[in-house]
Write a protein that holds these residues in place. Structure first.
Motif, PDB file in Angstrom:
ATOM      1  N   VAL A 110       0.833  -1.209   0.000  1.00  0.00           N
ATOM      2  CA  VAL A 110       0.000   0.000   0.000  1.00  0.00           C
ATOM      3  C   VAL A 110       0.868   1.259   0.000  1.00  0.00           C
ATOM      4  N   ARG A 111       2.061   1.113  -0.564  1.00  0.00           N
ATOM      5  CA  ARG A 111       3.037   2.211  -0.534  1.00  0.00           C
ATOM      6  C   ARG A 111       2.455   3.557  -0.990  1.00  0.00           C
ATOM      7  N   GLU A 112       1.576   3.531  -1.994  1.00  0.00           N
ATOM      8  CA  GLU A 112       1.034   4.788  -2.519  1.00  0.00           C
ATOM      9  C   GLU A 112       0.136   5.511  -1.519  1.00  0.00           C
ATOM     10  N   LEU A 113      -0.303   4.842  -0.473  1.00  0.00           N
ATOM     11  CA  LEU A 113      -1.149   5.461   0.550  1.00  0.00           C
ATOM     12  C   LEU A 113      -0.353   6.053   1.708  1.00  0.00           C
ATOM     13  N   LEU A 114       0.914   5.739   1.777  1.00  0.00           N
ATOM     14  CA  LEU A 114       1.724   6.173   2.907  1.00  0.00           C
ATOM     15  C   LEU A 114       2.206   7.604   2.720  1.00  0.00           C
TER      16      LEU A 114
END
Length: 143
Positions: A110-114
């Motif tokens: 979920v890297r894009e949400l961090l």
């Protein structure tokens, strides 16, 4: 910073030290293979916050909230997330901006949400060494 842990106890202790220094709103991304020690580090982190209840990987519940320490710990394990849109369903955005601390296991999924200021913790087994030895790299925060 890079650390070498020679045992489960050393991994717990390192997590504990970071938990003692944690600040409200921080997000920690924990990455590493299955069995690398992410949950062990998280248990130590919870101890450092003063949380006394048992901490387990929330693999099936996806998110577990621990209160009773100096900060609330929002512990997520996103291994079972198939689409980042599922994060909305568990209320991820509510805990991300809270006064507590977030630990996200399998964070690469979920890297894009961090947020950009996420503290990255990568735990790997040290190749060719004792089964308990781990190489731990922490980016974004020092002790």
């Amino acid at each position: 910073m890079e650390y070498t842990s020679h045992s489960r106890e050393e991994t717990l202790a390192l997590g504990r030290r970071f938990g003692e220094k944690a600040q409200p709103g921080e997000v920690y991304a924990l990455d590493g293979d299955l069995g690398a020690g992410k949950t062990v580090w998280a248990k130590g982190f919870a101890e450092g916050l003063g949380i006394r209840e048992p901490v387990n990987s929330p693999t099936f519940t996806i998110m577990q909230v621990y209160e009773g320490g100096r900060l609330t710990l929002n512990h997520l394990d996103v291994y079972r997330i198939e689409d980042v849109a599922e994060m909305d369903e568990i209320g991820y955005d509510e805990v991300l901006g809270s006064d507590g601390v977030c630990l996200v296991e399998w964070a690469d999924m979920v890297r894009e949400l961090l947020p950009p200021e996420t503290i990255r913790v990568t735990i790997t087994r040290s190749p060719g060494t004792d089964m308990d030895e781990r190489h731990i790299v922490i980016q974004g925060k020092t002790l």
